[in-house]
Every structure is written in C-alpha cells, then in structure tokens.
Enzyme design. Structure first.
Site, mmCIF file in Angstrom:
data_model
loop_
_atom_site.group_PDB
_atom_site.id
_atom_site.type_symbol
_atom_site.label_atom_id
_atom_site.label_comp_id
_atom_site.label_asym_id
_atom_site.label_seq_id
_atom_site.Cartn_x
_atom_site.Cartn_y
_atom_site.Cartn_z
ATOM 1 N N ASN A 33 0.894 -1.127 -0.006
ATOM 2 C CA ASN A 33 0.071 -0.006 -0.091
ATOM 3 C C ASN A 33 0.769 1.294 0.085
ATOM 4 O O ASN A 33 0.419 2.329 -0.039
ATOM 5 C CB ASN A 33 -0.745 0.003 1.310
ATOM 6 C CG ASN A 33 -0.469 0.140 2.641
ATOM 7 O OD1 ASN A 33 0.969 -0.167 2.611
ATOM 8 N ND2 ASN A 33 -1.010 0.329 3.655
ATOM 9 N N ASN A 120 -1.513 -1.662 12.762
ATOM 10 C CA ASN A 120 -1.113 -2.175 11.641
ATOM 11 C C ASN A 120 -0.489 -3.583 11.432
ATOM 12 O O ASN A 120 -0.875 -4.210 10.634
ATOM 13 C CB ASN A 120 -0.121 -0.987 10.951
ATOM 14 C CG ASN A 120 0.318 -1.141 9.618
ATOM 15 O OD1 ASN A 120 -0.394 -1.039 8.570
ATOM 16 N ND2 ASN A 120 1.528 -1.836 9.448
ATOM 17 N N THR A 147 11.564 -10.842 13.659
ATOM 18 C CA THR A 147 12.642 -10.007 13.946
ATOM 19 C C THR A 147 13.634 -10.637 15.204
ATOM 20 O O THR A 147 12.829 -11.112 16.316
ATOM 21 C CB THR A 147 12.627 -8.424 14.558
ATOM 22 O OG1 THR A 147 13.667 -8.030 14.945
ATOM 23 C CG2 THR A 147 11.364 -8.349 15.591
ATOM 24 N N SER A 182 10.711 -2.604 22.253
ATOM 25 C CA SER A 182 10.193 -1.393 21.684
ATOM 26 C C SER A 182 8.447 -1.904 21.454
ATOM 27 O O SER A 182 8.207 -3.049 21.485
ATOM 28 C CB SER A 182 10.814 -0.909 20.523
ATOM 29 O OG SER A 182 10.513 -1.859 19.328
ATOM 30 N N TYR A 184 7.173 -1.582 18.668
ATOM 31 C CA TYR A 184 7.497 -2.195 17.219
ATOM 32 C C TYR A 184 7.910 -3.872 17.481
ATOM 33 O O TYR A 184 7.234 -4.695 16.866
ATOM 34 C CB TYR A 184 8.408 -1.609 16.125
ATOM 35 C CG TYR A 184 9.015 -2.761 15.168
ATOM 36 C CD1 TYR A 184 8.274 -3.390 14.094
ATOM 37 C CD2 TYR A 184 10.311 -3.067 15.427
ATOM 38 C CE1 TYR A 184 8.699 -4.296 13.322
ATOM 39 C CE2 TYR A 184 10.884 -4.214 14.463
ATOM 40 C CZ TYR A 184 10.043 -4.576 13.516
ATOM 41 O OH TYR A 184 10.236 -5.673 12.693
ATOM 42 N N ARG A 244 23.414 4.436 9.057
ATOM 43 C CA ARG A 244 23.408 5.833 9.590
ATOM 44 C C ARG A 244 24.995 6.054 9.791
ATOM 45 O O ARG A 244 25.434 7.532 9.512
ATOM 46 C CB ARG A 244 22.721 6.161 11.077
ATOM 47 C CG ARG A 244 21.343 5.874 10.912
ATOM 48 C CD ARG A 244 20.365 6.667 12.283
ATOM 49 N NE ARG A 244 21.171 5.762 13.576
ATOM 50 C CZ ARG A 244 20.709 4.695 13.922
ATOM 51 N NH1 ARG A 244 19.493 3.929 13.457
ATOM 52 N NH2 ARG A 244 21.140 4.303 14.980
#
Length: 394
Positions: A33, A120, A147, A182, A184, A244
């Site tokens: 999406n 989600n 994960t 977290s 997530y 990063r």
C-alpha cells in the site's frame, strides 16, 4: 502456483520478490500500500537510492531478466475485506509476509505511533492467518519476517526457536519469552504467538524467520539496472545503525560510538536475507517445513565499535577520512554484552552463501557516495545530538 509477497515495495520485500520471480515460472503476486514511502516522508527523510515506481520496477525486471510472471495489487492488509478478496481470487500456495511498520524508533515517538504500529502490524498478520483458514488454504506455506529483536539481550546463547523452562526438577520446551524493547518489536513477539496458535488450531505450515539487523544496498539482481534498486534509508527512524554511521561518514562527520561500544548485535546482509526467504518460498512441497519452524536469520553478531571501525576502513577506499569518536553513553545498556545467537537451521537454508560485513558496507558506500547531495540535504535526520555543534568542514 501463486506465490504472494506482501510488503513488496519495501527494502527486503522488493528484492525478495524479484529473486523469487527470477528463479521460477510460477506466478509471483506483489502486494503493498506504499505506506513505507509515506512514513519516511513523514519524518522528513527519503530513500538515498532513487527508487522507481512499482510499474517501472516490474517493467525493468521483464526487460533485464525476461521476467514475465510478476503482477501487482495495491491494498491494505489491515482491511479484512481486501485480504479476503485477495486470497479468494488468487489462492496462493505460498505467502511471504514482509509487510509491516518496521521501525522501533518510529513506534516510540508517541502513543499515536505506538498504537498505529501495533494495530497495523498485528491486524495484517491476523487477517492473513484467519484468511487462510476461512478460505480453505491451510496447506499454504506462511513465511513471515519477524525479528531477532523479540529476544532482547539475554545473558545466554539464544536458541533457534523455543526455550527450556525448569521448575521443581521438571523441564519442558516453551516458546521463547517476549523480551522486546520497543512497541514495534513487541508486535513481532505477538505475531510469533499468533502464528504458533494458528499452526496449532489450523495446522498451517509456518516459517517464523527472525530477521537480524539488515545491512547493504544490493542483491545479485538489483545490481543489473538502476530501476531495480531497492530503497535505502539512512535517517534515525528507518535507517539501521550501520547505514546511519555510513551516512555520517559521507557527510564528513565522525562515526559516533557511545561508551565502549563492545556490545554485539545480530546482523545479516540484504543479499543473505533475500536468499533465505527465496529458498523457503521456492521449497518443494515435500521439502518445506510442515510444522512451525523458527529460523534465526542472522549470519553473525557484530559489535558497535567493529561497525564503526569497518566503516572507517572501507570509507578510506572512497577517499573519505573517517574518524571514530567515543562519547559518553546516554543510554542505560550493557556496553560489553556479547550476544550469542544460534543460527544452524538458517545456515543450512542458505548453504555456503554469506556476504561478509565489509563487502556489504562497500556496497553501502557505493550507493551513498553517488547520492552525497541527498545525504547532505538531510543530515539533520541522522546526526546524533553529540554532533549538533560539530563542524564537518574541520
């Protein structure tokens, strides 16, 4: 046969779909999406690597590799009606579920983002699992990228799957406890529990692929044409620590290590992550797991200071003078934690293939140095606070 790949516009999803389609004549159906593009724009960043639209990607795949078995459907997996129609019409024999809001920092911004991330991610997975049951597709191999973050940072070697619990002299194997750090990561802990329940209740064959921190910008296929590139995020919210650090180096800043930086984290290259998922998706019916199988999708644990020193070393090949600077650690963490994580099952899955960290970082610099202007224009999105007053020209 139809192989469904969700999150197919994403960092791992796109090159996975591309590899699968390049190795089979079966139909490969892509679903997304485009929310990842919106999330990154929302935090004021963008992909360092220019990424084509999905139609351009599929067209390039056909031109470069002769791939004619890819098609795309746009939709939101959170909407059960969309998932029901998707499964009813296409009846996939394999689902590679790589769709999720994947950022821990994004999920930590505020309660709204935490709620969004959990709704989600978990709703999409539940819709797919229940959809397979309700549409008589329980023989479909369900593969999800979860994960290694579900494990936390225990002081013992992490098993590839369950754990052993002992009490009053008796023991039994139990699901590994959710030690996520977290909002997530906790979604993936819940997904793991929901997949286990779906296997118990519906007998769906499930591969829970616990993916480590992924580095790199290229796979064998994406190297062949700029239109085939996958996205490459370097900002604080969606860029991994290695990416990063590399962005800091390209922008002329030192690489920042908090404290000793000797704590190790699990890592895997993009190339190896894609290989594992593709091998699972293309496994013959007789060879695929029929049970719920956990894979630790990791090739090695790497310390933060080794990441920094590798980036400094490889950066010199690109005429970058990269310093490694240590700063006082603002976080409450063990700076010397030596994570050990078992990966025998995953190593068997990818065989002898394993891209080393140094060559993966070389790919990162190839990509970032070509987009130095983009990096410079967004440096406020990845520079840590300790470098706010640093003069990159010095």
């Amino acid at each position: 046969m139809t192989i469904l790949v969700t999150g197919a516009d994403g960092y791992i999803g796109w090159p996975t779909a591309l590899r699968i389609a390049n190795r089979t004549d079966d139909r490969v159906l892509l679903v997304d999406n485009f929310a990842r593009r919106e999330w990154v724009e929302e935090v004021g960043s963008k992909s360092a690597t220019p990424i084509a639209g999905i139609d351009g990607r599929i067209e390039a795949a056909e031109e470069v590799f002769g791939i004619g078995n890819m098609s795309f459907v746009e939709g939101d997996l959170v909407e059960k009606s969309f998932v029901d129609e998707l499964l009813a019409v296409h009846e996939p024999e394999v689902v590679v579920h790589a769709a999720a809001q994947p950022s821990a920092p994004y999920s930590q911004i505020n309660g709204e983002r935490a709620n969004y991330t959990q709704h989600n991610n978990m709703q999409a997975t539940r819709n797919l699992l229940w959809g397979l049951e309700e549409h008589d597709l329980t023989d479909t191999h369900f593969i999800e990228t979860t994960t290694t973050g579900v494990y936390g940072a225990p002081e013992f070697p992490i098993p590839e799957g369950g754990a052993v619990m002992e009490n009053q002299g008796d023991s039994d194997e139990v699901p590994f406890p959710a030690m996520a750090g977290s909002w997530y990561h906790l979604t993936k802990s819940h997904d793991a529990a929901n997949m286990r329940l779906a296997h118990q209740q519906f007998d769906i064959p499930i591969s829970d692929v616990r993916t480590a921190i992924t580095y790199g910008t290229e796979t064998e296929e994406t190297r062949e044409d700029p239109r085939l590139k996958t996205r490459f995020d370097f900002d604080y919210y969606f860029g991994t620590v290695a990416h990063r650090f590399a962005a800091q180096a390209v922008a002329g800043y030192p690489v920042t290590v908090y404290g000793k930086g000797e704590q190790r984290k699990p890592f895997i290259s993009l190339e190896d992550a894609v290989e594992g998922l593709a091998n699972l998706a293309l496994a013959d019916h007789e060879e695929r797991p029929d049970d719920l199988t956990v894979y630790n999708q990791v090739t090695r644990a790497i310390s933060i200071v080794e990441i920094a020193e590798t980036i400094a070393g490889v950066g010199s090949e690109f005429d970058l003078d990269v310093a490694v600077e240590h700063f006082e650690n603002p976080r409450d963490e063990d700076e010397t934690h030596k994570m050990e994580i078992e990966d025998d099952r995953y190593a068997d899955l990818i065989g002898d293939q394993a891209q080393d960290f140094e060559s993966g970082i070389r790919d990162v610099f190839e990509s970032l140095t070509a987009q130095a202007d983009t990096i410079a224009a967004h440096e406020d999105r990845f520079l840590p606070g300790v470098l706010e007053n640093w003069d990159a020209e010095e």
